[in-house]
Design an enzyme around this catalytic site. Structure first.
Site, PDB file in Angstrom:
ATOM      1  N   ARG A 106      19.948  35.737 -61.485  1.00  0.00           N
ATOM      2  CA  ARG A 106      18.884  35.652 -60.486  1.00  0.00           C
ATOM      3  C   ARG A 106      18.915  34.349 -59.687  1.00  0.00           C
ATOM      4  O   ARG A 106      17.865  33.838 -59.282  1.00  0.00           O
ATOM      5  CB  ARG A 106      17.503  35.836 -61.145  1.00  0.00           C
ATOM      6  CG  ARG A 106      17.338  37.154 -61.867  1.00  0.00           C
ATOM      7  CD  ARG A 106      17.403  38.348 -60.910  1.00  0.00           C
ATOM      8  NE  ARG A 106      17.270  39.623 -61.619  1.00  0.00           N
ATOM      9  CZ  ARG A 106      18.292  40.404 -61.955  1.00  0.00           C
ATOM     10  NH1 ARG A 106      19.554  40.065 -61.652  1.00  0.00           N
ATOM     11  NH2 ARG A 106      18.088  41.537 -62.592  1.00  0.00           N
TER      12      ARG A 106
ATOM     13  N   SER B 124       8.513  42.464 -60.247  1.00  0.00           N
ATOM     14  CA  SER B 124       8.487  41.629 -61.455  1.00  0.00           C
ATOM     15  C   SER B 124       8.176  40.179 -61.108  1.00  0.00           C
ATOM     16  O   SER B 124       8.745  39.622 -60.179  1.00  0.00           O
ATOM     17  CB  SER B 124       9.839  41.700 -62.176  1.00  0.00           C
ATOM     18  OG  SER B 124      10.107  43.012 -62.613  1.00  0.00           O
TER      19      SER B 124
ATOM     20  N   GLU C 261      10.340  34.557 -61.115  1.00  0.00           N
ATOM     21  CA  GLU C 261      11.329  34.852 -60.084  1.00  0.00           C
ATOM     22  C   GLU C 261      10.667  34.901 -58.709  1.00  0.00           C
ATOM     23  O   GLU C 261      11.332  34.829 -57.693  1.00  0.00           O
ATOM     24  CB  GLU C 261      12.099  36.125 -60.407  1.00  0.00           C
ATOM     25  CG  GLU C 261      11.471  37.438 -60.174  1.00  0.00           C
ATOM     26  CD  GLU C 261      12.413  38.596 -60.544  1.00  0.00           C
ATOM     27  OE1 GLU C 261      13.036  39.160 -59.632  1.00  0.00           O
ATOM     28  OE2 GLU C 261      12.527  38.932 -61.740  1.00  0.00           O
TER      29      GLU C 261
END
Length: 345
Positions: free
Chosen positions: A191, A241, A316
């Site tokens: 990520r 998310s 994130e």
């Protein structure tokens, strides 16, 4: 040209400023707007006004826009669909540059390399890859957002990232220079990539996939979408998310959503924001949520999960501050939690 009725008195870029005049020369009238509520540009439906929002129609115009912004020394931020951004309640004092559907090209060359534009909607991108008889992108079928954000963030699901398929990315530097950056220099990790810190703007990417059976890949994509619909919130506004899946946490308890649930926070609310009752790694806007509400929930989840497991979860989601600073949302949440504690001590 669209000009909002009210623009913040502290705006850095006003309709009469030199930069605005330069942008009007470069852009079509319908590609520039002032005083735009950021809540209309992000999937959380949260955020105050941006000084100006521009949507360049092509690469040449985008290069000119970025060069003009650099010359003016004004903060700017690049966005696609804003699916992983938390805009601040105070808005943004600078230029929002949107990479829209005009950057949605998709071709497969004679060597089987896919070249796709940064504005291409990720589910559409995956479907085109599948239609081309190629495997390796199906994991991303349910991800909301555009390809530019996926390439920048090394996005994906099922613990996979699109970076494993990226051959190169065409990037416009802050001064308007167009560069082709090869995979080896993109620094892909889970990520993350070097693109996040460089300040460059991805306009297209070249990707390599393996041959696959179209019918089997379509069935896989349908199954992934069905699984996402069954467990993820679909009605209330959310950004997807919130926390990254950490291997250590995964081995100890499982994914972030399960850890948050074990910490007793599934369904917890602050103001108009709530840890989704459907999936605790999603924060939903139940109506009127502020960025502060979301940040307080992030801080609470991090603290409770760390007390339970000893592991500090990483967000994130990125928070955009009014001055243009872009940071992982948990960093802002932690600072807010410290300030709140000090204020009550």
């Amino acid at each position: 040209m669209i000009i909002a009725a009210e623009i913040s008195n502290t705006a850095t870029v006003t309709p009469q400023s030199p930069l605005s005049i330069a942008l009007r020369v470069l852009l079509p009238d319908d590609a520039i707007a002032f005083g735009v509520p950021l809540a209309t540009l992000g999937r959380w439906r949260i955020g105050g006004p941006a000084d100006v929002v521009v949507t360049p129609p092509d690469v040449a115009t985008l290069r000119g826009v970025l060069a003009a912004i650099a010359q003016a020394g004004v903060p700017h931020v690049i966005v696609g669909d804003g699916s992983n951004l938390l805009y601040d309640d105070a808005g943004f004092r600078g230029v929002v540059v949107r990479i829209g559907r005009a950057f949605g090209n998709f071709v497969i060359d004679a060597d089987g390399i896919v070249e796709a534009g940064a504005g291409l909607w990720v589910p559409s991108f995956v479907r085109k890859v599948i239609a081309g008889g190629m495997a390796g992108a199906t994991h991303a079928i349910g991800i909301p957002g555009t390809l530019g954000g996926l390439v920048t963030m090394n996005g994906g699901s099922q613990r996979r990232g699109i970076g494993e398929n990226v051959v190169s990315a065409d990037v416009i530097a802050r001064d308007g220079t167009l560069l082709r950056i090869l995979h080896a220099d993109l620094g892909y990790a889970y990520r993350s990539s070097t693109l996040q810190a460089s300040g460059g703007t991805v306009v297209s990417a070249r990707l390599r996939f393996q041959p696959g059976d179209r019918h089997a890949l379509r069935r896989e994509a349908i199954a992934i979408l069905a699984a996402r619909r069954a467990k993820f919130p679909r009605v209330r506004a959310n950004c997807g998310s919130v926390f990254v899946s950490d291997p250590a946490l995964y081995n100890l308890i499982g994914p972030p959503g399960l850890a948050i649930e074990r910490a007793g926070l599934k369904g917890a609310s602050v103001g108009g924001a709530q840890m989704s009752p459907d999936h605790a790694n999603f924060i939903v806007n139940n109506g009127g949520a502020r960025s502060r509400d979301v940040l307080e929930l992030i801080a609470l989840a991090r603290r409770r999960v760390q007390e339970l497991t000893g592991i500090a979860m990483i967000a994130e989601v990125r928070h955009l501050a009014p001055d243009g600073t872009m940071r992982p949302a948990h960093e802002i949440a932690d600072m807010l939690a410290i300030e709140t504690t000090q204020g009550t001590s």
